[in-house]
Design a protein around this motif. Structure first.
Motif, PDB file in Angstrom:
ATOM      1  N   HIS A 210      -2.545  77.447  31.652  1.00 42.37           N
ATOM      2  CA  HIS A 210      -4.267  77.626  31.293  1.00 42.37           C
ATOM      3  C   HIS A 210      -5.101  76.458  30.163  1.00 42.37           C
ATOM      4  CE1 HIS A 210      -7.600  79.901  30.089  1.00 42.37           C
ATOM      5  NE2 HIS A 210      -7.414  79.894  29.198  1.00 42.37           N
ATOM      6  N   LEU A 211      -4.112  76.486  28.853  1.00 41.72           N
ATOM      7  CA  LEU A 211      -4.023  75.022  28.315  1.00 41.72           C
ATOM      8  C   LEU A 211      -4.802  73.666  29.105  1.00 41.72           C
ATOM      9  CD1 LEU A 211      -5.512  74.772  25.119  1.00 41.72           C
ATOM     10  CD2 LEU A 211      -3.173  73.173  25.365  1.00 41.72           C
ATOM     11  N   MET A 212      -3.625  73.450  29.816  1.00 38.78           N
ATOM     12  CA  MET A 212      -4.213  72.700  30.711  1.00 38.78           C
ATOM     13  C   MET A 212      -5.081  72.363  31.606  1.00 38.78           C
ATOM     14  SD  MET A 212      -0.476  71.134  31.386  1.00 38.78           S
ATOM     15  CE  MET A 212       0.922  72.118  30.676  1.00 38.78           C
ATOM     16  N   SER A 213      -5.489  73.378  32.424  1.00 41.16           N
ATOM     17  CA  SER A 213      -6.414  73.930  33.191  1.00 41.16           C
ATOM     18  C   SER A 213      -8.145  73.302  32.367  1.00 41.16           C
ATOM     19  CB  SER A 213      -6.717  75.017  33.428  1.00 41.16           C
ATOM     20  OG  SER A 213      -6.850  76.231  33.128  1.00 41.16           O
ATOM     21  N   ARG A 214      -7.798  73.897  31.046  1.00 44.73           N
ATOM     22  CA  ARG A 214      -9.508  74.296  29.906  1.00 44.73           C
ATOM     23  C   ARG A 214      -9.752  72.818  29.449  1.00 44.73           C
ATOM     24  NH1 ARG A 214     -11.921  78.870  30.053  1.00 44.73           N
ATOM     25  NH2 ARG A 214     -10.719  80.089  31.782  1.00 44.73           N
ATOM     26  N   GLU A 215      -8.896  71.973  28.687  1.00 44.84           N
ATOM     27  CA  GLU A 215      -8.503  71.428  27.956  1.00 44.84           C
ATOM     28  C   GLU A 215      -8.067  70.088  28.300  1.00 44.84           C
ATOM     29  OE1 GLU A 215     -10.232  71.668  25.252  1.00 44.84           O
ATOM     30  OE2 GLU A 215     -10.422  73.438  25.339  1.00 44.84           O
ATOM     31  N   LYS A 216      -8.449  68.602  27.788  1.00 48.10           N
ATOM     32  CA  LYS A 216      -7.620  66.904  28.646  1.00 48.10           C
ATOM     33  C   LYS A 216      -6.387  66.831  27.440  1.00 48.10           C
ATOM     34  CE  LYS A 216      -7.797  63.197  30.375  1.00 48.10           C
ATOM     35  NZ  LYS A 216      -6.322  62.629  29.793  1.00 48.10           N
ATOM     36  N   ILE A 217      -5.315  67.191  27.989  1.00 50.15           N
ATOM     37  CA  ILE A 217      -3.750  67.340  27.990  1.00 50.15           C
ATOM     38  C   ILE A 217      -3.767  65.786  28.437  1.00 50.15           C
ATOM     39  CG2 ILE A 217      -1.814  67.806  27.253  1.00 50.15           C
ATOM     40  CD1 ILE A 217      -3.798  69.692  26.351  1.00 50.15           C
ATOM     41  N   ASP A 218      -2.760  64.331  27.836  1.00 46.22           N
ATOM     42  CA  ASP A 218      -2.769  63.447  27.871  1.00 46.22           C
ATOM     43  C   ASP A 218      -1.276  63.442  28.479  1.00 46.22           C
ATOM     44  OD1 ASP A 218      -5.137  61.776  27.450  1.00 46.22           O
ATOM     45  OD2 ASP A 218      -5.398  63.420  25.941  1.00 46.22           O
ATOM     46  N   TRP A 219      -0.274  63.976  27.805  1.00 48.85           N
ATOM     47  CA  TRP A 219       1.081  64.091  27.717  1.00 48.85           C
ATOM     48  C   TRP A 219       1.890  65.844  27.694  1.00 48.85           C
ATOM     49  CZ3 TRP A 219       4.564  60.674  29.763  1.00 48.85           C
ATOM     50  CH2 TRP A 219       3.236  59.659  29.383  1.00 48.85           C
ATOM     51  N   VAL A 220       2.891  65.601  27.967  1.00 45.57           N
ATOM     52  CA  VAL A 220       3.509  66.506  27.217  1.00 45.57           C
ATOM     53  C   VAL A 220       4.876  65.675  27.516  1.00 45.57           C
ATOM     54  CG1 VAL A 220       5.355  68.650  28.258  1.00 45.57           C
ATOM     55  CG2 VAL A 220       3.053  68.589  28.791  1.00 45.57           C
ATOM     56  N   ILE A 221       5.002  65.854  25.984  1.00 48.29           N
ATOM     57  CA  ILE A 221       6.693  65.355  25.440  1.00 48.29           C
ATOM     58  C   ILE A 221       7.359  66.034  25.343  1.00 48.29           C
ATOM     59  CG2 ILE A 221       6.924  63.536  23.710  1.00 48.29           C
ATOM     60  CD1 ILE A 221       3.983  62.862  23.462  1.00 48.29           C
ATOM     61  N   VAL A 222       8.841  66.344  25.635  1.00 48.90           N
ATOM     62  CA  VAL A 222      10.104  67.547  24.722  1.00 48.90           C
ATOM     63  C   VAL A 222      10.828  66.273  25.005  1.00 48.90           C
ATOM     64  CG1 VAL A 222       8.580  68.854  26.711  1.00 48.90           C
ATOM     65  CG2 VAL A 222      10.508  67.043  27.764  1.00 48.90           C
ATOM     66  N   GLY A 223      12.544  66.917  24.493  1.00 50.60           N
ATOM     67  CA  GLY A 223      13.595  65.572  24.334  1.00 50.60           C
ATOM     68  C   GLY A 223      14.525  66.751  25.909  1.00 50.60           C
ATOM     69  N   ALA A 224      15.515  66.123  25.091  1.00 51.55           N
ATOM     70  CA  ALA A 224      16.657  66.559  26.502  1.00 51.55           C
ATOM     71  C   ALA A 224      18.110  67.334  26.195  1.00 51.55           C
ATOM     72  CB  ALA A 224      16.565  65.388  27.725  1.00 51.55           C
ATOM     73  N   ASP A 225      18.931  67.716  26.203  1.00 49.69           N
ATOM     74  CA  ASP A 225      20.062  67.840  25.855  1.00 49.69           C
ATOM     75  C   ASP A 225      21.155  67.612  26.754  1.00 49.69           C
ATOM     76  OD1 ASP A 225      20.746  70.636  24.123  1.00 49.69           O
ATOM     77  OD2 ASP A 225      18.616  70.808  24.787  1.00 49.69           O
ATOM     78  N   ARG A 226      20.787  66.943  28.546  1.00 48.25           N
ATOM     79  CA  ARG A 226      21.912  66.562  28.872  1.00 48.25           C
ATOM     80  C   ARG A 226      20.701  65.632  30.187  1.00 48.25           C
ATOM     81  NH1 ARG A 226      27.550  67.472  31.176  1.00 48.25           N
ATOM     82  NH2 ARG A 226      27.493  68.653  29.533  1.00 48.25           N
ATOM     83  N   ILE A 227      21.007  64.797  30.347  1.00 50.73           N
ATOM     84  CA  ILE A 227      20.099  63.809  31.204  1.00 50.73           C
ATOM     85  C   ILE A 227      21.206  63.270  32.953  1.00 50.73           C
ATOM     86  CG2 ILE A 227      18.462  62.250  32.340  1.00 50.73           C
ATOM     87  CD1 ILE A 227      17.746  62.111  29.228  1.00 50.73           C
ATOM     88  N   ALA A 228      20.695  63.791  33.706  1.00 51.07           N
ATOM     89  CA  ALA A 228      22.054  63.124  34.714  1.00 51.07           C
ATOM     90  C   ALA A 228      21.453  61.714  35.389  1.00 51.07           C
ATOM     91  CB  ALA A 228      21.521  64.392  36.069  1.00 51.07           C
ATOM     92  N   ALA A 229      22.355  61.373  36.267  1.00 51.90           N
ATOM     93  CA  ALA A 229      22.395  59.898  36.117  1.00 51.90           C
ATOM     94  C   ALA A 229      21.781  59.654  36.949  1.00 51.90           C
ATOM     95  CB  ALA A 229      23.668  59.912  37.662  1.00 51.90           C
ATOM     96  N   ASN A 230      20.554  60.533  38.329  1.00 46.28           N
ATOM     97  CA  ASN A 230      19.507  60.497  39.338  1.00 46.28           C
ATOM     98  C   ASN A 230      17.783  61.101  37.952  1.00 46.28           C
ATOM     99  OD1 ASN A 230      19.471  63.520  38.876  1.00 46.28           O
ATOM    100  ND2 ASN A 230      18.613  63.373  40.760  1.00 46.28           N
ATOM    101  N   GLY A 231      18.336  61.073  36.826  1.00 46.59           N
ATOM    102  CA  GLY A 231      17.237  61.147  35.751  1.00 46.59           C
ATOM    103  C   GLY A 231      16.552  62.944  35.653  1.00 46.59           C
ATOM    104  N   ASP A 232      17.651  63.810  36.017  1.00 50.80           N
ATOM    105  CA  ASP A 232      16.961  65.079  36.329  1.00 50.80           C
ATOM    106  C   ASP A 232      17.290  65.084  34.965  1.00 50.80           C
ATOM    107  OD1 ASP A 232      16.898  65.346  39.248  1.00 50.80           O
ATOM    108  OD2 ASP A 232      18.020  66.406  40.080  1.00 50.80           O
ATOM    109  N   THR A 233      17.136  66.727  34.205  1.00 53.56           N
ATOM    110  CA  THR A 233      17.175  66.382  32.986  1.00 53.56           C
ATOM    111  C   THR A 233      16.907  68.018  32.582  1.00 53.56           C
ATOM    112  OG1 THR A 233      15.755  64.798  32.416  1.00 53.56           O
ATOM    113  CG2 THR A 233      15.924  65.728  30.250  1.00 53.56           C
ATOM    114  N   ALA A 234      18.087  68.676  31.605  1.00 56.34           N
ATOM    115  CA  ALA A 234      18.357  69.620  30.948  1.00 56.34           C
ATOM    116  C   ALA A 234      17.485  70.238  29.534  1.00 56.34           C
ATOM    117  CB  ALA A 234      19.429  69.590  31.467  1.00 56.34           C
ATOM    118  N   ASN A 235      17.041  70.527  29.592  1.00 59.55           N
ATOM    119  CA  ASN A 235      16.278  71.218  28.009  1.00 59.55           C
ATOM    120  C   ASN A 235      15.922  72.801  27.943  1.00 59.55           C
ATOM    121  OD1 ASN A 235      15.581  69.772  25.761  1.00 59.55           O
ATOM    122  ND2 ASN A 235      12.941  70.058  26.327  1.00 59.55           N
ATOM    123  N   LYS A 236      15.849  72.686  26.618  1.00 57.21           N
ATOM    124  CA  LYS A 236      15.230  74.371  26.285  1.00 57.21           C
ATOM    125  C   LYS A 236      15.060  75.028  27.620  1.00 57.21           C
ATOM    126  CE  LYS A 236      16.177  75.224  23.368  1.00 57.21           C
ATOM    127  NZ  LYS A 236      17.395  75.676  23.120  1.00 57.21           N
TER     128      LYS A 236
END
Length: 333
Positions: A210-236
């Protein structure tokens, strides 16, 4: 913040861990004297965040040999079982094992654990600058879970980018999710942002789209707990949902994690083990029932965000735009 509050303190014959389950109401340290103590702190969420888990585990191995309560191999098994999804845990244990095989002394293990701790802080500072380089002026960003000094060796991964970006006058507004069911965003990230004086607002997990649909958001920035060889990412849990919403609304999506988080032996996100925890974490809150007694719950701790939903992966070695297997291999070898 990383100077004022130190969540991991090595004291030669004990490891002091800031009990993050009690924040922000109380600041209490757990004194860990054995590898089992450290494993229980990790599994019990007293210490959390993939880099912090790896650092704590390294010190746990020092304690196992130093106090002779456990053999090195047995201590490694106990620590490895504490949080199976976080690859930093396995990475730190394997690095410590290499030292033990070459130089089986307490002194060598202690030196290596301290090096892992120091290197994480240096990596975070580097990632903070690389990630901040991607931000436009006057950026508004969303972050999920806690990826700051409390989750790392200092400064933070995703929150480190936000810290660095704000210091460079590139960020004007941060929205941080609650991050249910443990509320790491509401309890921990909000606290860190408040300590830094960074303008921020708390965001219900379900309100992000809902926030993204109403406000200008530039980036979602998150961490990771594991990143696979193809770039798929496990996180919270909840990260995948944010990535889908970001793609729908034209918001860019950044993953920030040190190179120890990459698991190139794991070909895709489908091979990443996803930890599931007790239903009580959803049906109860601090001992108070919030669902009918005996009600079951599905409680995965992590989800996997496909690489095609990620615009940039930032690690201390560089930035991977529109990640795929070839780009990850080129950067990480």
């Amino acid at each position: 913040m990383s100077n004022a509050v130190n969540p991991i303190i090595w004291d030669r014959n004990r490891l002091r861990l800031l009990d993050q389950r009690l924040l922000p109401a109380e600041v209490v340290y757990l004194d860990c004297l054995t590898a089992k103590d450290v494993a229980e702190a990790i599994h019990g969420m007293a210490v959390r965040g993939a880099p912090a888990i790896g650092i704590a585990a390294a010190y746990g191995l020092v304690l196992s040999v130093q106090k002779e309560h456990d053999s090195f191999a047995r201590a490694s098994e106990v620590l490895a079982a504490s949080r199976p999804t976080a690859v930093n845990l396995r990475w730190a244990l394997e690095r410590m094992r290499g030292i033990w095989l070459r130089t089986p002394t307490v002194e060598a293990l202690e030196k290596e654990a301290i090096a892992i701790h120091d290197e994480d802080l240096a990596q975070n500072l580097k990632m903070g600058e690389l990630g901040a380089d991607l931000l436009p002026s006057n950026a508004s960003v969303i972050t999920h879970c806690n990826t700051g000094a409390l989750a790392t060796g200092g400064h933070g991964t995703a929150l480190g980018v936000i810290r660095s970006g704000y210091a460079r006058n590139r960020i004007t507004r941060v929205y941080n999710t609650e991050t249910r069911p443990w509320l790491q965003g509401a309890r921990l990230t909000a606290w860190e942002l408040q300590q830094e004086g960074i303008p921020a607002q708390l965001l219900a997990d379900g309100a992000a789209a809902h926030l993204m649909s109403r406000e200008k958001i530039d980036w979602v920035i998150v961490g990771a707990d594991r990143i696979a060889a193809n770039g798929d990412t496990a996180n919270k849990i909840g990260t995948y949902m944010l990535a889908v919403a970001a793609k729908r609304h034209g918001v860019k999506f950044m993953v920030v994690a040190p190179s120890g988080t990459f698991d190139l032996r794991c070909r895709t996100g489908a091979e990443i083990p996803i930890e599931e925890r007790t239903a009580k974490e959803l049906t109860e809150f601090r001992g108070q029932m919030i669902a009918p007694v005996g009600y079951d719950a599905f409680n995965p701790v992590f989800d996997v965000t496909p690489a095609e939903l990620i615009d940039a992966i930032v690690c201390e070695r560089g930035v991977i735009l529109n990640p795929d297997a070839d780009k990850l291999n080129a950067l990480l070898g």
